[in-house]
Design a protein around this motif. Structure first.
Motif, PDB file in Angstrom:
ATOM      1  N   LYS A  18       0.821  -1.208   0.000  1.00  0.00           N
ATOM      2  CA  LYS A  18       0.000   0.000   0.000  1.00  0.00           C
ATOM      3  C   LYS A  18       0.856   1.260   0.000  1.00  0.00           C
ATOM      4  N   GLU A  19       1.969   1.227   0.729  1.00  0.00           N
ATOM      5  CA  GLU A  19       2.821   2.404   0.882  1.00  0.00           C
ATOM      6  C   GLU A  19       4.002   2.429  -0.092  1.00  0.00           C
ATOM      7  N   THR A  25      -0.438  -1.248  -6.699  1.00  0.00           N
ATOM      8  CA  THR A  25      -1.441  -2.261  -6.364  1.00  0.00           C
ATOM      9  C   THR A  25      -2.818  -1.683  -6.621  1.00  0.00           C
ATOM     10  N   SER A  38      -3.614   1.949  -4.922  1.00  0.00           N
ATOM     11  CA  SER A  38      -2.599   2.359  -3.949  1.00  0.00           C
ATOM     12  C   SER A  38      -2.184   3.803  -4.199  1.00  0.00           C
ATOM     13  N   LYS A  39      -1.526   4.382  -3.218  1.00  0.00           N
ATOM     14  CA  LYS A  39      -1.071   5.766  -3.338  1.00  0.00           C
ATOM     15  C   LYS A  39      -0.122   5.926  -4.530  1.00  0.00           C
TER      16      LYS A  39
END
Length: 202
Positions: A18-19, A25, A38-39
């Motif tokens: 996620k990060e 993702t 995701s970011k």
């Protein structure tokens, strides 16, 4: 044992992805819209200071690659539990595209009903560009090798033969010496061309 370890660490893995600043993702729902991004995916492919969440998956894709994505999605549903890969071009926000590599797997709910596709990807543009440049350089080397071994050496061989004939008719010692030097230099040049051609053939 490996499965238990993987399950134990799944929250950390999910948080890492996620990060991540390297991996993308995403999840695409049955309505063909992003149900998760995701970011890093938004950071790279959303260009309106908003989010791709809820938008159709095709908005980021090169038009010719939409069918590739659709076929990969069908494969995922036809073979649950398996990963399928796809290479896709994505808009870079400047009128061009970046090349991305993905692995995908179908998502099912607790009742076994399909929920969508989960995908993990990353940017391979630099790799693709480098491979293309290497292929171009290899082709150019082959062309150079052909020119050297077939086009350059033919007139050079004629020069060597002519200087040998001229040397036979010379009576002047100075001219004969110069002709020998010319023959030697032509022979050395011929050997250099042979050596270069051998290297381009490796």
């Amino acid at each position: 044992m490996k499965i238990r370890v993987a399950m134990h660490h799944s929250p950390q893995i999910n948080h890492f992805l996620k990060e991540s600043f390297f991996f993308y993702t995403i999840a695409i729902g049955m309505d063909s819209c992003y149900s998760y991004v995701s970011k890093n995916y938004d950071r790279n492919f959303e260009f309106t200071d908003s989010t791709l969440l809820g938008r159709h998956f095709s908005v980021t894709l090169h038009p010719e690659d939409i069918i590739i994505c659709e076929k990969a999605g069908m494969q995922c549903f036809n073979a649950p539990g398996q990963l399928f890969s796809a290479t896709l071009r994505k808009h870079n926000g400047h009128g061009g595209f970046v090349t991305t590599q993905w692995e995908m797997q179908a998502i099912f709910d607790d009742n076994g009903q399909p929920e969508g596709i989960f995908c993990v990807g990353y940017n391979i543009t630099e790799f693709v560009d480098t491979r293309s440049r290497l292929n171009t350089a290899h082709t150019q080397l082959n062309e150079i090798g052909f020119i050297q071994s077939h086009l350059v050496r033919k007139p050079l061989a004629n020069i060597i033969a002519l200087t040998a004939l001229i040397e036979q008719d010379l009576t002047d010692e100075r001219s004969s010496q110069l002709c020998k030097m010319l023959t030697q230099s032509a022979g050395e040049l011929d050997q250099m061309i042979r050596d270069i051609s051998d290297k381009t053939d490796e």
